[in-house]
Design an enzyme around this catalytic site. Structure first.
Site, PDB file in Angstrom:
ATOM      1  N   THR A 167       0.831  -1.208   0.000  1.00  0.00           N
ATOM      2  CA  THR A 167       0.000   0.000   0.000  1.00  0.00           C
ATOM      3  C   THR A 167       0.860   1.251   0.000  1.00  0.00           C
ATOM      4  O   THR A 167       1.896   1.309   0.662  1.00  0.00           O
ATOM      5  CB  THR A 167      -0.983   0.028   1.200  1.00  0.00           C
ATOM      6  OG1 THR A 167      -1.741   1.234   1.128  1.00  0.00           O
ATOM      7  CG2 THR A 167      -0.283  -0.025   2.533  1.00  0.00           C
TER       8      THR A 167
ATOM      9  N   ALA B 159      -0.279   6.009   3.562  1.00  0.00           N
ATOM     10  CA  ALA B 159       0.432   6.049   4.851  1.00  0.00           C
ATOM     11  C   ALA B 159      -0.494   5.783   6.039  1.00  0.00           C
ATOM     12  O   ALA B 159      -0.065   5.204   7.042  1.00  0.00           O
ATOM     13  CB  ALA B 159       1.106   7.400   5.017  1.00  0.00           C
TER      14      ALA B 159
ATOM     15  N   ASP C 152      -7.094  -3.646   0.094  1.00  0.00           N
ATOM     16  CA  ASP C 152      -8.026  -2.881  -0.732  1.00  0.00           C
ATOM     17  C   ASP C 152      -9.331  -2.776   0.044  1.00  0.00           C
ATOM     18  O   ASP C 152      -9.844  -3.782   0.562  1.00  0.00           O
ATOM     19  CB  ASP C 152      -8.240  -3.516  -2.111  1.00  0.00           C
ATOM     20  CG  ASP C 152      -8.628  -2.448  -3.133  1.00  0.00           C
ATOM     21  OD1 ASP C 152      -7.943  -1.406  -3.198  1.00  0.00           O
ATOM     22  OD2 ASP C 152      -9.626  -2.633  -3.852  1.00  0.00           O
TER      23      ASP C 152
ATOM     24  N   GLY D 162      -9.875   9.246   5.552  1.00  0.00           N
ATOM     25  CA  GLY D 162     -10.913   8.854   4.590  1.00  0.00           C
ATOM     26  C   GLY D 162     -12.323   9.198   5.081  1.00  0.00           C
ATOM     27  O   GLY D 162     -12.610  10.331   5.469  1.00  0.00           O
ATOM     28  N   TYR D 163     -13.193   8.190   5.084  1.00  0.00           N
ATOM     29  CA  TYR D 163     -14.590   8.384   5.452  1.00  0.00           C
ATOM     30  C   TYR D 163     -14.828   8.259   6.958  1.00  0.00           C
ATOM     31  O   TYR D 163     -15.981   8.282   7.401  1.00  0.00           O
ATOM     32  CB  TYR D 163     -15.471   7.357   4.707  1.00  0.00           C
ATOM     33  CG  TYR D 163     -15.428   7.488   3.192  1.00  0.00           C
ATOM     34  CD1 TYR D 163     -16.277   8.368   2.525  1.00  0.00           C
ATOM     35  CD2 TYR D 163     -14.531   6.733   2.425  1.00  0.00           C
ATOM     36  CE1 TYR D 163     -16.245   8.491   1.135  1.00  0.00           C
ATOM     37  CE2 TYR D 163     -14.489   6.847   1.041  1.00  0.00           C
ATOM     38  CZ  TYR D 163     -15.344   7.729   0.407  1.00  0.00           C
ATOM     39  OH  TYR D 163     -15.323   7.861  -0.964  1.00  0.00           O
ATOM     40  N   ASP D 164     -13.773   8.126   7.759  1.00  0.00           N
ATOM     41  CA  ASP D 164     -13.939   7.934   9.211  1.00  0.00           C
ATOM     42  C   ASP D 164     -14.827   8.987   9.884  1.00  0.00           C
ATOM     43  O   ASP D 164     -15.624   8.638  10.754  1.00  0.00           O
ATOM     44  CB  ASP D 164     -12.574   7.889   9.915  1.00  0.00           C
ATOM     45  CG  ASP D 164     -11.882   6.539   9.741  1.00  0.00           C
ATOM     46  OD1 ASP D 164     -12.533   5.585   9.278  1.00  0.00           O
ATOM     47  OD2 ASP D 164     -10.679   6.451  10.078  1.00  0.00           O
TER      48      ASP D 164
ATOM     49  N   HIS E 121     -12.880  -3.085  10.208  1.00  0.00           N
ATOM     50  CA  HIS E 121     -12.703  -3.943   9.036  1.00  0.00           C
ATOM     51  C   HIS E 121     -11.218  -4.331   8.873  1.00  0.00           C
ATOM     52  O   HIS E 121     -10.882  -5.493   8.742  1.00  0.00           O
ATOM     53  CB  HIS E 121     -13.198  -3.160   7.805  1.00  0.00           C
ATOM     54  CG  HIS E 121     -12.835  -1.696   7.830  1.00  0.00           C
ATOM     55  ND1 HIS E 121     -13.307  -0.854   8.793  1.00  0.00           N
ATOM     56  CD2 HIS E 121     -12.003  -0.944   7.066  1.00  0.00           C
ATOM     57  CE1 HIS E 121     -12.798   0.356   8.607  1.00  0.00           C
ATOM     58  NE2 HIS E 121     -11.995   0.325   7.567  1.00  0.00           N
ATOM     59  N   ARG E 122     -10.327  -3.308   8.911  1.00  0.00           N
ATOM     60  CA  ARG E 122      -8.897  -3.581   8.667  1.00  0.00           C
ATOM     61  C   ARG E 122      -8.293  -4.369   9.823  1.00  0.00           C
ATOM     62  O   ARG E 122      -7.549  -5.327   9.612  1.00  0.00           O
ATOM     63  CB  ARG E 122      -8.148  -2.259   8.458  1.00  0.00           C
ATOM     64  CG  ARG E 122      -6.647  -2.421   8.181  1.00  0.00           C
ATOM     65  CD  ARG E 122      -6.025  -1.163   7.626  1.00  0.00           C
ATOM     66  NE  ARG E 122      -6.669  -0.775   6.370  1.00  0.00           N
ATOM     67  CZ  ARG E 122      -7.553   0.234   6.259  1.00  0.00           C
ATOM     68  NH1 ARG E 122      -7.837   0.995   7.289  1.00  0.00           N
ATOM     69  NH2 ARG E 122      -8.127   0.489   5.099  1.00  0.00           N
TER      70      ARG E 122
HETATM   71  P1  ITT Z   1      -3.507   1.841  -1.748  1.00  0.00           P
HETATM   72  O1  ITT Z   1      -4.222   1.424  -3.008  1.00  0.00           O
HETATM   73  O2  ITT Z   1      -2.151   2.378  -1.998  1.00  0.00           O
HETATM   74  O3  ITT Z   1      -3.532   0.777  -0.702  1.00  0.00           O
HETATM   75  P2  ITT Z   1      -5.749   3.737  -1.526  1.00  0.00           P
HETATM   76  O4  ITT Z   1      -5.986   4.933  -0.644  1.00  0.00           O
HETATM   77  O5  ITT Z   1      -5.823   3.944  -3.006  1.00  0.00           O
HETATM   78  O6  ITT Z   1      -4.324   3.075  -1.104  1.00  0.00           O
HETATM   79  P3  ITT Z   1      -8.059   1.974  -1.666  1.00  0.00           P
HETATM   80  O7  ITT Z   1      -7.991   1.801  -3.143  1.00  0.00           O
HETATM   81  O8  ITT Z   1      -8.290   0.766  -0.843  1.00  0.00           O
HETATM   82  O9  ITT Z   1      -6.732   2.628  -1.072  1.00  0.00           O
HETATM   83  O10 ITT Z   1      -9.125   3.114  -1.413  1.00  0.00           O
HETATM   84  C1  ITT Z   1     -10.042   3.069  -0.470  1.00  0.00           C
HETATM   85  C2  ITT Z   1     -10.482   4.466  -0.049  1.00  0.00           C
HETATM   86  O11 ITT Z   1     -11.458   4.223   0.967  1.00  0.00           O
HETATM   87  C3  ITT Z   1      -9.371   5.288   0.616  1.00  0.00           C
HETATM   88  O12 ITT Z   1      -8.766   6.192  -0.234  1.00  0.00           O
HETATM   89  C4  ITT Z   1     -10.148   6.018   1.730  1.00  0.00           C
HETATM   90  O13 ITT Z   1     -10.756   7.177   1.233  1.00  0.00           O
HETATM   91  C5  ITT Z   1     -11.221   5.022   2.084  1.00  0.00           C
HETATM   92  N1  ITT Z   1     -10.826   4.177   3.236  1.00  0.00           N
HETATM   93  C6  ITT Z   1     -10.075   3.043   3.226  1.00  0.00           C
HETATM   94  N2  ITT Z   1      -9.921   2.557   4.469  1.00  0.00           N
HETATM   95  C7  ITT Z   1     -10.598   3.402   5.276  1.00  0.00           C
HETATM   96  C8  ITT Z   1     -10.825   3.452   6.663  1.00  0.00           C
HETATM   97  O14 ITT Z   1     -10.305   2.554   7.487  1.00  0.00           O
HETATM   98  N3  ITT Z   1     -11.564   4.457   7.147  1.00  0.00           N
HETATM   99  C9  ITT Z   1     -12.103   5.388   6.336  1.00  0.00           C
HETATM  100  N4  ITT Z   1     -11.923   5.426   5.022  1.00  0.00           N
HETATM  101  C10 ITT Z   1     -11.193   4.440   4.480  1.00  0.00           C
END
Ligand code: ITT
Length: 194
Positions: A8, A11, A68, A152-154, A180-181
């Site tokens: 990934t 960060a 992902d 993100g959407y947190d 989830h993670r």
């Molecule tokens: P990598 O592909 O490099 O891993 P990315 O940010 O592009 O990073 P994703 O394709 O999985 O990752 O995108 C998922 C999006 O969903 C991410 O950019 C966030 O906006 C959101 N997201 C992912 N995990 C989240 C979390 O734990 N809480 C809130 N939002 C999350």
């Protein structure tokens, strides 16, 4: 100690992954800067996670781990889903994506604001072998942003297990405990320990 290279480039995800896996004896090596970003061309989370993990395992000759993640909202027929990172368009910021989500859900009442985060974590080996696991967090989308931690959407996601707060109002440790993670990462640690 098991060494795995991170696939990934995000960060925030990397920090959460380290916090769960390092205490379980899995050391995450930084993603090398000279490996090009992997285009997420698949239409499923598992497809894209496997794509990223295999690319890094091939490029480094070391086992690689990829995440992902998507947010799937009931009232939006599962959107933004696999396209969560670019919901408001290519290069969208977290804030742009949240703004679009709140806009799409304006006037939508509680049961239909139901949503879930799904994280697929894939591990791939230089031999071409792989496996993947999934972690899910059920909840709903808040009417407005609350809290400053996470990413993100947190700020707009209210988990069913902590219904008074958004994920951005939880500490990093509290989020990893139920997220989830966090769940997916503990499944991975179990698989690697076998
Ligand atoms: P990598 O592909 O490099 O891993 P990315 O940010 O592009 O990073 P994703 O394709 O999985 O990752 O995108 C998922 C999006 O969903 C991410 O950019 C966030 O906006 C959101 N997201 C992912 N995990 C989240 C979390 O734990 N809480 C809130 N939002 C999350």
């Amino acid at each position: 100690m098991t060494n795995i290279v991170l696939a990934t480039a995000n960060a925030h995800k990397a920090e959460e992954m380290r916090a769960v896996l390092e205490p379980l004896g899995i050391h995450l090596l930084a993603r090398p800067d000279d490996v090009a970003e992997v285009d997420e061309t698949e239409s499923t989370l598992e497809g894209n996670a496997l794509l990223k993990a295999h690319a890094l395992a091939r490029a480094t000759g070391t086992p690689a781990i990829a995440d992902d993640t998507g947010l799937f909202v009931d009232a939006l027929d599962g959107a933004p889903g696999v396209y969560s990172a670019r919901y408001a368009g290519e290069g969208a910021s977290y804030d742009d994506n949240v703004e679009k989500l709140l806009g799409e859900l304006r006037g939508v009442a509680r049961p239909a604001r139901g949503a879930r985060f799904r994280t697929v974590i894939a591990v791939a080996y230089p031999t071409g072998e792989d496996f993947w696991v999934e972690g899910v967090l059920e909840g709903s989308v808040a009417e407005q942003r609350r809290g400053t931690s996470g990413f993100g959407y947190d700020p707009v996601f209210i988990p069913d297990e902590a219904p008074e707060r958004t994920l951005a109002e939880l500490s990093a440790a509290e989020k990893n405990q139920l997220s989830h993670r966090g769940r997916a990462l503990r499944f991975v640690a179990n698989r690697l320990a076998k």
